[in-house]
Design an enzyme around this catalytic site. Structure first.
Site, PDB file in Angstrom:
ATOM      1  CB  THR A 102     -13.632  16.027 -26.291  1.00  0.00           C
ATOM      2  OG1 THR A 102     -13.815  14.741 -26.893  1.00  0.00           O
ATOM      3  CG2 THR A 102     -14.957  16.766 -26.274  1.00  0.00           C
ATOM      4  NE  ARG A 103     -11.605  17.668 -20.221  1.00  0.00           N
ATOM      5  CZ  ARG A 103     -11.488  17.645 -18.906  1.00  0.00           C
ATOM      6  NH1 ARG A 103     -10.682  18.481 -18.293  1.00  0.00           N
ATOM      7  NH2 ARG A 103     -12.178  16.784 -18.178  1.00  0.00           N
ATOM      8  NE  ARG A 117      -5.904  19.984  -8.474  1.00  0.00           N
ATOM      9  CZ  ARG A 117      -5.308  20.471  -9.551  1.00  0.00           C
ATOM     10  NH1 ARG A 117      -4.550  21.562  -9.459  1.00  0.00           N
ATOM     11  NH2 ARG A 117      -5.443  19.892 -10.727  1.00  0.00           N
ATOM     12  NE  ARG A 118      -6.047  21.293 -13.498  1.00  0.00           N
ATOM     13  CZ  ARG A 118      -6.243  20.166 -14.170  1.00  0.00           C
ATOM     14  NH1 ARG A 118      -7.424  19.914 -14.718  1.00  0.00           N
ATOM     15  NH2 ARG A 118      -5.273  19.276 -14.297  1.00  0.00           N
ATOM     16  CB  CYS A 150     -13.039  13.975  -6.998  1.00  0.00           C
ATOM     17  SG  CYS A 150     -11.877  12.720  -7.571  1.00  0.00           S
ATOM     18  CE  LYS A 195      -5.408  13.508 -12.325  1.00  0.00           C
ATOM     19  NZ  LYS A 195      -6.872  13.270 -12.419  1.00  0.00           N
ATOM     20  CG  ASP A 196      -7.593   8.940 -11.730  1.00  0.00           C
ATOM     21  OD1 ASP A 196      -7.959  10.097 -11.463  1.00  0.00           O
ATOM     22  OD2 ASP A 196      -7.246   8.572 -12.868  1.00  0.00           O
ATOM     23  NE  ARG A 215     -18.431  18.234 -16.411  1.00  0.00           N
ATOM     24  CZ  ARG A 215     -18.016  18.169 -15.142  1.00  0.00           C
ATOM     25  NH1 ARG A 215     -16.926  17.498 -14.840  1.00  0.00           N
ATOM     26  NH2 ARG A 215     -18.684  18.779 -14.188  1.00  0.00           N
TER      27      ARG A 215
END
Length: 257
Positions: A97-98, A74-75, A185, A26-27, A92
Site C-alpha cells: 500500500t505504501r 523515530r524516523r 513505539c 522489533k515488535d 499508513r
C-alpha cells in the site's frame, strides 16, 4: 503500543495452545511475560532504513519541501534533525500500500526498513541505504526471534540449533538499552549494535518529536556483557540530558492520548 503484535501469541504460548511463536523482534516488548523466553534469534538482516524515491534522488538530493512518508516517530525525528526543510508526513498501510501511494504521487519519497523489502524481494525499489549517522534503526530491527516457554526443555533444545550468537548479542544489547530508557513505539529512540570478534559496539540516540534535541553516543564492551553494555549506553545518554526529553515526550503522549 508495547506488545500490540505479540500479545495474542504469548497468550497462546502460556495456555499451551502453541509451542513457539515467531516474532519480528522489533515488535517484542523488552520485558517478557513471566514464564516466556526468547529461545533463539535467527541470523539478522541488515537492520538499517532505506530511502525509496521514484526519481532516484538520495535524501541529501531531495529538494526543499519534498514530501517524505514515514509513520515512525523515530524516523520522523531523525529526518527532521537532518533535513528540517523537508515535509515529513505519516503514511499508513502495509508495504504494498505504501509503495502504491508513492507511485500515485502522494509522496516524493518513503523511508522504510531494508529488512521488510528484502524479505519480500523488493530491494530493487531502494534508492539509498540511509547511513547510521543520519538515521539509526529501531531496536532489534531486522531480527527474527523465537519465543518459547521457559520450562519447555525439549523446545529449548530444538530451537537452540537455529540460534545465531552474534545476532542474539546485538539484540540483547539493544533491548537492554531500550529497557533502561523505558522507551517504546511512542518515543523516538534508535540503536544499532555490531559485533567484531569479542567486542560489541552499540550506538544509540534519543530525540524529541521535532528532532530539535537529539542525544547520540556509542560505547563498546565484551560480547559476553552485551546487556550491561546496552545499559551503560542508556545511562550515558540519560546523564547527557536525554532523561528530560523522554519525560517531555511521554507527557505529550499522555496528553494526546
Amino acid at each position: 503500543d508495547k506488545g500490540l503484535f505479540t500479545k495474542e501469541l504469548e497468550i497462546g504460548l502460556l495456555k499451551g495452545e502453541i509451542d513457539l511463536a515467531v516474532h519480528s523482534m522489533k515488535d517484542v516488548p523488552t520485558v517478557l511475560p513471566e514464564g516466556l523466553i526468547i529461545g533463539a534469534v535467527l541470523p539478522r538482516e541488515y537492520p538499517g532504513d532505506v530511502l525509496v524515491s521514484p526519481t532516484g534522488k538520495t535524501l541529501g538530493e531531495l529538494p526543499p519541501g519534498a514530501r517524505v512518508g514515514t509513520s515512525s516517530l523515530r524516523r520522523q525525528a531523525q529526518l527532521r534533525h537532518y533535513r528540517p526543510d523537508l515535509e515529513i508526513l505519516p503514511v499508513r498501510g502495509n508495504l504494498t500500500t505504501r509503495l502504491r501511494k508513492l507511485k500515485n504521487g502522494d509522496f516524493d519519497a518513503l523511508v522504510l526498513a531494508w529488512a521488510g523489502l528484502a524479505r519480500l524481494g523488493l530491494t530493487g525499489y531502494v534508492t539509498e541505504k540511509l547511513p547510521y549517522t543520519v538515521c539509526l534503526p529501531a531496536v532489534s530491527q531486522g531480527a527474527i526471534g523465537i519465543e518459547i516457554r521457559a520450562d519447555d526443555r525439549e523446545m529449548t533444545r530444538i530451537v537452540s540449533a537455529i540460534d545465531h550468537p552474534q545476532s542474539r548479542a546485538e539484540v540483547v544489547a539493544e533491548r537492554a538499552f531500550m529497557r533502561r530508557l523505558e522507551g517504546g513505539c511512542q518515543v523516538p529512540v534508535g540503536a544499532v549494535a555490531t559485533v567484531a570478534g569479542t567486542v560489541l559496539t552499540i550506538e544509540g540516540m534519543v530525540a524529541d518529536l521535532e528532532g530539535k534535541q537529539l542525544f547520540r553516543d556509542q560505547v563498546s564492551g565484551a560480547v559476553a556483557e552485551a546487556a550491561a553494555t546496552g545499559v551503560r549506553l542508556a545511562e550515558k545518554l540519560l546523564s547527557a540530558g536525554a532523561d528530560a526529553v523522554l519525560r517531555a515526550v511521554r507527557e505529550s503522549s499522555v496528553r494526546l492520548g
